[in-house]
Design a protein around this motif. Sequence first.
Motif, short mmCIF file in Angstrom:
data_model
loop_
_atom_site.label_atom_id
_atom_site.label_comp_id
_atom_site.label_asym_id
_atom_site.label_seq_id
_atom_site.Cartn_x
_atom_site.Cartn_y
_atom_site.Cartn_z
N LYS A 68 54.74 -50.41 89.56
CA LYS A 68 53.13 -50.62 89.85
C LYS A 68 52.55 -49.23 89.16
O LYS A 68 50.75 -49.43 88.78
CB LYS A 68 52.76 -50.57 91.72
N GLU A 69 52.90 -47.93 89.75
CA GLU A 69 52.38 -47.01 89.26
C GLU A 69 52.28 -47.03 87.59
O GLU A 69 51.16 -46.33 87.35
CB GLU A 69 52.84 -45.89 89.54
N PHE A 70 53.55 -47.14 86.94
CA PHE A 70 53.99 -47.07 85.59
C PHE A 70 52.56 -48.53 85.12
O PHE A 70 51.68 -47.69 84.13
CB PHE A 70 54.71 -47.31 85.30
N ARG A 71 52.41 -49.79 85.55
CA ARG A 71 51.53 -50.24 84.88
C ARG A 71 50.15 -49.49 85.04
O ARG A 71 49.13 -50.07 83.95
CB ARG A 71 51.23 -51.90 85.85
N ILE A 106 50.48 -40.74 82.52
CA ILE A 106 52.05 -41.35 82.75
C ILE A 106 52.85 -41.17 83.59
O ILE A 106 53.27 -41.80 85.40
CB ILE A 106 52.52 -42.16 81.29
N LEU A 107 53.08 -40.20 83.84
CA LEU A 107 53.82 -39.14 84.52
C LEU A 107 53.48 -38.80 85.32
O LEU A 107 54.39 -38.27 86.79
CB LEU A 107 54.47 -37.16 83.31
N ALA A 108 51.52 -38.64 85.86
CA ALA A 108 51.44 -37.70 87.09
C ALA A 108 51.35 -39.04 88.01
O ALA A 108 51.63 -39.15 89.09
CB ALA A 108 50.41 -37.02 86.41
N GLU A 109 50.97 -40.23 87.26
CA GLU A 109 50.87 -41.13 88.23
C GLU A 109 52.31 -41.73 88.73
O GLU A 109 52.56 -41.64 90.11
CB GLU A 109 49.97 -42.54 87.59
N VAL A 110 53.47 -41.98 88.35
CA VAL A 110 54.19 -41.96 88.64
C VAL A 110 54.98 -41.25 89.55
O VAL A 110 55.47 -41.14 90.58
CB VAL A 110 55.28 -42.54 87.38
N ILE A 111 55.07 -39.46 89.15
CA ILE A 111 55.52 -38.79 89.97
C ILE A 111 54.96 -38.67 91.36
O ILE A 111 55.54 -38.77 92.07
CB ILE A 111 55.63 -36.98 89.41
N ALA A 126 52.04 -33.97 98.43
CA ALA A 126 49.98 -33.73 98.31
C ALA A 126 49.81 -32.87 97.11
O ALA A 126 50.35 -31.55 96.87
CB ALA A 126 49.04 -34.11 99.32
N SER A 127 48.85 -32.59 96.23
CA SER A 127 48.09 -31.65 96.32
C SER A 127 48.02 -30.69 97.34
O SER A 127 48.16 -30.48 98.02
CB SER A 127 47.03 -31.59 95.17
N PRO A 128 48.13 -29.16 97.26
CA PRO A 128 48.50 -28.27 95.66
C PRO A 128 49.59 -28.68 94.95
O PRO A 128 49.93 -28.07 94.03
CB PRO A 128 47.92 -27.10 95.86
N MET A 129 51.00 -28.85 95.69
CA MET A 129 52.17 -28.73 95.11
C MET A 129 52.32 -29.44 94.07
O MET A 129 52.90 -29.19 93.02
CB MET A 129 53.18 -29.05 96.75
N LEU A 130 52.03 -30.85 94.04
CA LEU A 130 52.15 -31.48 93.43
C LEU A 130 51.25 -31.44 91.59
O LEU A 130 51.73 -31.67 90.64
CB LEU A 130 51.06 -33.57 93.32
N SER A 131 50.48 -30.61 92.22
CA SER A 131 49.40 -30.18 90.57
C SER A 131 50.33 -28.85 90.21
O SER A 131 50.50 -28.93 88.72
CB SER A 131 48.18 -29.31 91.44
N THR A 132 50.98 -28.21 90.79
CA THR A 132 51.50 -27.24 90.82
C THR A 132 52.65 -27.79 89.62
O THR A 132 53.83 -27.64 88.11
CB THR A 132 52.12 -26.31 91.16
N ILE A 133 53.60 -28.37 90.28
CA ILE A 133 54.71 -28.84 89.20
C ILE A 133 53.89 -29.88 87.79
O ILE A 133 54.50 -29.80 86.83
CB ILE A 133 55.26 -30.17 90.25
N LEU A 134 53.06 -30.54 88.28
CA LEU A 134 51.99 -31.04 87.21
C LEU A 134 51.80 -30.05 85.80
O LEU A 134 52.01 -31.19 84.85
CB LEU A 134 50.82 -32.47 87.72
#
Length: 443
Positions: free
Chosen positions: A350-353, A393-398, A417-425
Amino acid sequence: MKEILKMLEHKEYKKLRQQLEIMKPADIAEILEDLSHKNALFLFRLLPKDLAVEVFSHMSPYDQAKLSELFNVEELQQLVKELNFDDKIDFLEELPAQLVKRILKNAQVQERTLINQFLNYPEYSAGSLMTIEFVDLKKEMTAQEAIEHISKTGFKKETIYTCYVIDAYRKLEGIVSLKNIILAEENEKIENLMERDFISITTTEDQEEIAEIFKKYDLLAIPVVDLENRLVGIITVDDIIDTIEEENTEDFHKMAGLKPSKREYMDSSVLSLTKHRLPWLMILMITATFTGAIIKSFEEVISKVAALAVFIPMLMDNGGNAGSQSSTLVIRSMALGEVAPKDILKVIWKEFRVSLIVGLSLAILNFLRILLFENYPIAISLIVSVTIFITIILAEVIGGTLPILAKILKLDPAIMASPMLSTILDALVLFTYFSISKAILHL
């Protein structure tokens, strides 16, 4: 508040007591929490005993503990004696062990044993939430006998709207509502009125799962049984509402990279707030070195095409924002029971689409903006646009996947959730950006 303070200042104690007696306990509790310790103690001692107990039960655990520091042991013993059982347990959990021992010293052996048993349940389990103040009935009773029993014993019970049918060994056989008892014929047996297909939980059930059960089945109360199906307590909806609020607050803290705290913001000291924020900030600062390392490894690319550096903040922001949107939706859906770990492939698809549509839209918009309004070469416009497309694509799927993976690994999804996710992305965005730049510009 102004009226209360004015009466205190002018020592109009009789008028003040009369004013307090017509107020709601929850409103008085709110006033006490805003007063100085000295005035709060004086005001509390001014209250009639029954009202004082109700007011105390409406105060936050932190303010209860603060106020209790001003009481002598005799006052504390009397207060604990009058509190409802579940409020009593919640209060004692916040006190030092030595003080609890002193308070319970004069309690009856049976009650002291029961309190110690409750205090030993895991903090977030059904055992720590439940109360023993419920109405139990026997199936051999008639409706009239049940009503008489409720009239005699129901005064100090947590609820009388749902009654619990137990046998001689306290095994739970069924539940029956007060409505059905009242509307039944006087000689109708409780056995014929009770529901045998009921929902119960064990003492070790986690409070998040209990909240889901309350929500799913619209319950006002739920029985708690031991491993042999003996009724040991009940949990009422007002207690689970408090639990839901605590869980939501904890999730918000984790999603913001904060260590969860039970204390209200205004009651927390500067040092306490610092201790809750600093660990995560230090971890994120260290992990951010990966971002710096990526930039350093592509230093030659930036030095040859300086214009690439202009778009780094925008690309990192887009990646972080897209990932946060995705993770927030998934985390909330998991909290509501709408998404389970088994749905991980469905979420990814779903997130990929979604990301294909969002990424393509943003890529086209940025290509035109950079080319037409910022007058950069087509190559730069293309690099930035392709990066945005891949980044989304990477951000939404991850972002949609990491919370589910956390749940599978028995971690709290909120930490993803952010900020952990933001650091990875950020690291992924930069690597993608410079790799595309090298490929298109042949650097």
